[in-house]
Design a protein around this motif. Structure first.
Motif, PDB file in Angstrom:
ATOM      1  N   GLY A  26      -2.001   9.002  13.560  1.00 11.54           N
ATOM      2  CA  GLY A  26      -2.528   8.904  12.190  1.00 11.54           C
ATOM      3  C   GLY A  26      -1.749   7.996  11.255  1.00 11.54           C
ATOM      4  N   GLY A  44      -8.043   8.397   5.620  1.00 12.62           N
ATOM      5  CA  GLY A  44      -6.968   7.451   5.947  1.00 12.62           C
ATOM      6  C   GLY A  44      -7.336   6.006   5.649  1.00 12.62           C
ATOM      7  N   LYS A  91       0.843  -1.195   0.000  1.00 17.81           N
ATOM      8  CA  LYS A  91       0.000   0.000   0.000  1.00 17.81           C
ATOM      9  C   LYS A  91       0.879   1.246   0.000  1.00 17.81           C
ATOM     10  CE  LYS A  91      -2.136   3.531   2.161  1.00 17.81           C
ATOM     11  NZ  LYS A  91      -1.741   4.514   3.169  1.00 17.81           N
ATOM     12  N   ASP A 133      -5.447   2.373   4.075  1.00 15.97           N
ATOM     13  CA  ASP A 133      -4.768   1.328   4.868  1.00 15.97           C
ATOM     14  C   ASP A 133      -5.712   0.148   5.055  1.00 15.97           C
ATOM     15  OD1 ASP A 133      -2.600   3.055   5.334  1.00 15.97           O
ATOM     16  OD2 ASP A 133      -3.494   3.857   7.172  1.00 15.97           O
TER      17      ASP A 133
END
Ligand code: ADP
Ligand code: ASP
Ligand code: MG
Length: 403
Positions: free
Chosen positions: A209, A151, A7, A154
């Motif tokens: 984060g 986010g 990723k 992920d």
């Protein structure tokens, strides 16, 4: 031959040069004979820019149209990376979330992945293709495009790794691993070689984060070994696994922090007031998340109730409570904005009493008033004012981790 999910986050794909750099990393794993699935984020600050475009039109964009808008960011990156790999002579194919079979709940802007129909990806992997999937997006059962929360790429990567039974999931980002705190804020933060799922989950939930909390949840539930590493430097990163290595047996493993906390206090609740259940049910019905709760009994038998919410929700929450004041039966309401939560996390706390005491002594020594506290077996969180958040994070870090 291994199946690897890689990723790459926004900074790592932020320009054509960076996309070429990603293509080099992908190519290196492919040339070792591995099967590769790549998940990418939108380029650089694209998602923020799209949010800002919507904001120039309306203060209250519909969540459905926000999903439609934000999902375009990742679509740019998948196609460019596929082209970069094809130009190097590889077979590569890009898929949006729905094409990749990523099925989610029908919750706009914060959907959970429910299932992944992986037949298409499997068939492409069998013919030696590099499969590139757009992060952060999926499709609901009623055919709507959804996004997974900021986010969330992920989570796409880890969910794919779990469902495909991948041998590894490598999260490439702009730091070279998980640190004991955000290295941009805490000067003495240092890289961890390993961290357990539970500790990482707490840190992510409490504001670190570097990983989306749901990604860590998937990794823990499906035993996916994750490595967080840099897309710029070839060094090993941080392994997130079941157990910690001996070298990292710190009592406090990391310090996390988040801004935008607000505290609401209801004064003068009595026996005759409706119960706490009603207060929190009313908030839950409007999807307002409540975090730390403190309930104190006064000498005259009345009670005060304080709790924290995200600053974005404070207006909605206070309006709602004021509207229901008579039914809920409190005398006064007050709120305070501009607060932050700073948390110390570590599974070593379970067997080490006195951590909380040391936290308070350290903060008071640094002239930092604590407004609220919440603890669990592996964390202590304190609410402080926003302008003292960085100082609190640094003094706690130096006390427990670098001292
Ligand atoms: P990506 O776009 O690759 O997903 P993010 O910006 O989402 O990258 O996450 C990486 C950032 O997370 C780092 O640049 C760092 O500032 C921040 N961060 C917060 N807490 C930590 C931590 N404990 N360790 C490492 N990075 C952290
Ligand atoms: N592009 C999305 C965001 O900026 C998802 C991600 O990067 O993980 O939040
Ligand atoms: Mg990220």
């Amino acid at each position: 031959m291994a199946l690897i999910v890689q990723k790459f986050g926004g900074t790592s794909v932020g320009s054509i040069e960076r996309i070429q750099n990603v293509a080099t990393i992908v190519e290196a794993e492919k040339n070792k004979g591995n099967r590769i699935v790549v998940v990418v984020s939108a380029m650089g600050k694209t998602t923020d820019q799209l949010v800002s475009l919507a904001g120039q039109l309306t203060g209250t964009p519909s969540k459905r149209e926000m999903d439609m808008l934000l999902s375009t960011g990742e679509q740019v990156t998948i196609s460019l990376l596929a082209m970069a790999l094809q130009a190097r002579g590889h077979q590569a194919i890009s898929y949006t979330g729905w094409q990749a079979g990523i099925m989610t709940e029908a919750v706009p802007s914060n959907a959970r992945i429910e299932d992944i129909q992986t037949e298409k990806i499997h068939s492409k992997l069998e013919t030696e293709q590099i499969v590139i999937v757009a992060g952060f997006q999926g499709i609901s059962a009623d055919g709507e495009i959804t996004t997974l929360g900021r986010g969330g790429s992920d989570t796409t990567a880890v969910a794919l790794a779990a469902k495909l039974g991948a041998d590894r999931c490598d999260i490439y980002t702009d730091v070279d691993g998980v640190y004991t705190s955000d290295p941009r804020v805490v000067g003495h933060a240092r890289k961890l070689s390993t961290i357990s799922y539970d500790e990482m989950l707490e840190l992510a939930n409490l504001g670190a984060g570097v990983l989306h909390p749901r990604a860590v949840e998937f990794a823990k539930n499906y035993h996916v070994e994750l490595e967080v590493r840099s897309s710029m430097v070839a060094d090993r990163g941080t392994m997130i696994t079941e157990e910690n290595a001996m070298e990292d047996q710190l009592i406090v493993k990391g310090i996390a922090f988040e801004k935008n906390v607000a505290r609401i206090t209801l004064f003068g609740l009595t026996e005759q007031s409706s119960g706490l259940g009603e207060i929190f049910s009313a908030l839950a019905l409007e999807q307002i998340d409540v975090d730390i709760i403190i309930h104190s009994q006064l000498e005259d038998g009345s009670m005060n109730l304080s709790f924290t919410v995200n600053s974005e929700d404070v207006e909605q929450a206070t309006n709602l409570l004021v509207r229901k004041q008579e039914v809920l039966g409190f005398k006064e309401i007050e709120f305070e904005e501009g607060l932050a939560k700073v948390s110390a996390v570590g599974s070593g706390m379970i067997s080490n009493p006195g951590v909380a005491a040391k936290i308070f002594t350290t903060l008071s020594g640094g002239g930092i008033p604590v407004k609220m506290v919440s603890t669990s077996e592996i964390k202590v969180s304190v609410i402080v004012s926003n302008d003292l958040m960085e100082k609190a994070s640094n003094v706690l870090h130096d006390q427990f981790i670098c001292g």
